[in-house]
Design a protein around this motif. Structure first.
Motif, short mmCIF file in Angstrom:
data_model
loop_
_atom_site.label_atom_id
_atom_site.label_comp_id
_atom_site.label_asym_id
_atom_site.label_seq_id
_atom_site.Cartn_x
_atom_site.Cartn_y
_atom_site.Cartn_z
N PHE A 141 48.91 37.76 53.16
CA PHE A 141 49.69 37.05 52.16
C PHE A 141 49.45 37.71 50.80
O PHE A 141 48.29 37.89 50.39
CB PHE A 141 49.28 35.58 52.08
N ASP A 142 50.51 38.02 50.09
CA ASP A 142 50.39 38.62 48.76
C ASP A 142 49.92 37.60 47.74
O ASP A 142 50.18 36.40 47.87
CB ASP A 142 51.73 39.20 48.30
N GLY A 143 49.24 38.10 46.70
CA GLY A 143 48.91 37.28 45.55
C GLY A 143 49.99 37.41 44.49
O GLY A 143 51.00 38.09 44.69
N GLU A 144 49.80 36.75 43.36
CA GLU A 144 50.80 36.79 42.31
C GLU A 144 50.88 38.16 41.64
O GLU A 144 51.97 38.63 41.32
CB GLU A 144 50.50 35.71 41.26
N ASP A 145 49.73 38.79 41.44
CA ASP A 145 49.74 40.08 40.75
C ASP A 145 49.09 41.20 41.56
O ASP A 145 49.08 42.34 41.12
CB ASP A 145 49.02 39.96 39.40
N ARG A 146 48.55 40.87 42.73
CA ARG A 146 47.93 41.87 43.58
C ARG A 146 48.33 41.63 45.03
O ARG A 146 48.56 40.50 45.45
CB ARG A 146 46.41 41.83 43.46
N SER A 147 48.40 42.72 45.79
CA SER A 147 48.74 42.63 47.20
C SER A 147 47.70 43.40 48.01
O SER A 147 46.87 44.14 47.46
CB SER A 147 50.13 43.21 47.46
N LEU A 148 47.75 43.21 49.32
CA LEU A 148 46.83 43.90 50.22
C LEU A 148 47.64 44.86 51.09
O LEU A 148 48.58 44.45 51.77
CB LEU A 148 46.08 42.90 51.09
#
Length: 353
Positions: free
Chosen positions: A301-308
């Motif tokens: 699941f992506d974050g608001e300003d960062r992704s994996l």
């Protein structure tokens, strides 16, 4: 239902007083594995890695003689640590007995968090319960969930599925979900969660009952994550989902998970990695087996300003020499890189998924 939350100061060596049975730390390890025999790490090892593994740490008489294999699992993780190849985070399922709960200590993980022990009351008291399948006996076991981390754990929440959200002999365990926030050095907080869903065949319950349990658990998990996950933080949801090749389950779980972030269903780490590395992990018989059995998965699941972005995978607990295995599941790890939201790496991950 209010989820259990513990403050960060309580998480250091959280499991020290919770080991059941006083598992011995000696014997059963066998010859230490040669570090050269470990799966080769990817060229890009990312910022952190997550290993998920159902270790079959079941009590007697459900399983016999599991102590030696469970100790070997802990020893292998310790030898991986000595070689600098250990996963940053390990999530375990079916860690019911003492030897399974001792894996984190044996492997040298500083932070250890155990899952829930009890379920909340049924929301549907009129649902049919079968005493001969253990559905009326109450919880005889805890969740069997365990999260191990090398990185500091700054927060956690956990909850067991309601008592009506189970079927057959699975009702004897307080299965549920555990969510932690870890602090990845230089990259900030990342959330990791693990869960274990109701089985289809092993529970011995009728098909409609297991379908009801699976749907209820999917909805409960989604509601838990929407309530407890800080959506600004990237999340890895890893565990034994027991989906299999069953159309109802294959449709139900992604639909529920899609409601967590309000978008489409999340990407699955191993599948995305195999697609991106068709000549490497994409050709591994063990990886193909894990993917096709559709039980053990890691959702992103992506974050608001960062992704994996998954950048590689390895299977340190797959088929052993001679064709045996240390569990009836395989344990695989995904290496993740934390990237800014909206970058080309993020778009590439979505395309692969």
């Amino acid at each position: 239902m209010k989820a259990l939350r513990r403050r960060p100061r309580l998480l250091l060596l959280a499991g020290a007083g919770l080991l059941l049975g006083g598992a011995s730390m000696s014997g059963g390890g066998g010859v230490p594995p040669d570090p050269a025999s470990f799966p080769a790490p990817p060229a890009d090892r990312g910022d952190f890695s997550v290993l998920t593994y159902n270790v079959k740490g079941l009590p007697w008489p459900v399983a016999l003689g599991r102590g030696a294999a469970l100790q070997r699992i802990g020893d292998r993780l310790a030898h991986m640590r000595a070689a600098g190849q250990q996963p940053s985070v390990v999530v375990l399922q079916e860690a019911f007995i003492g030897e399974a709960k001792a894996i984190g200590e044996r492997a040298g993980y500083r932070y250890r968090v155990f899952g829930p022990r009890d379920s909340v009351a049924s929301a549907h008291p009129g649902i049919e319960r079968r005493w001969y399948l253990g559905e009326t006996q109450g919880k005889q076991l805890d969740s069997g969930l365990l999260i191990l981390s090398d990185f500091p754990i700054t927060d956690m929440a956990s909850a067991a599925f309601p008592t009506d959200a189970c079927a057959g002999f699975d009702c004897l365990a307080a299965k549920g979900v555990v969510l932690v926030t870890i602090e990845v050095p230089g990259k900030g907080p990342v959330a990791v969660a693990t869960t274990h869903f109701n089985s289809r065949g092993a529970s011995l319950a009728p098909g409609p009952a297991t379908a009801h349990a699976f749907a209820a658990q999917s909805q409960f998990l989604a509601a838990f994550l929407k309530r407890e996950w800080r959506a600004g933080t990237p999340l890895v949801l890893a565990g034994d989902f027991n989906v299999g090749r069953r159309p109802f389950r294959m449709a139900t779980l992604p639909k529920a998970l899609a409601t967590v972030s309000g978008e489409r269903a999340p990407a699955e780490g191993l599948r995305a990695t195999m697609t991106a590395d068709k000549a490497g992990i994409g050709r591994s018989p063990d990886a193909l087996s894990i993917r096709d059995s559709a039980r053990d998965m890691q959702f992103i699941f992506d974050g608001e300003d960062r992704s994996l972005k998954p950048v590689g995978a390895a299977i340190p607990f797959g088929t052993e020499a001679g064709g045996s295995a240390l569990s009836d599941h395989m344990g695989f790890m995904i290496h993740y890189r934390v990237v800014p939201q909206g970058s080309s790496a993020t778009r590439g991950k979505r395309d692969a998924a």
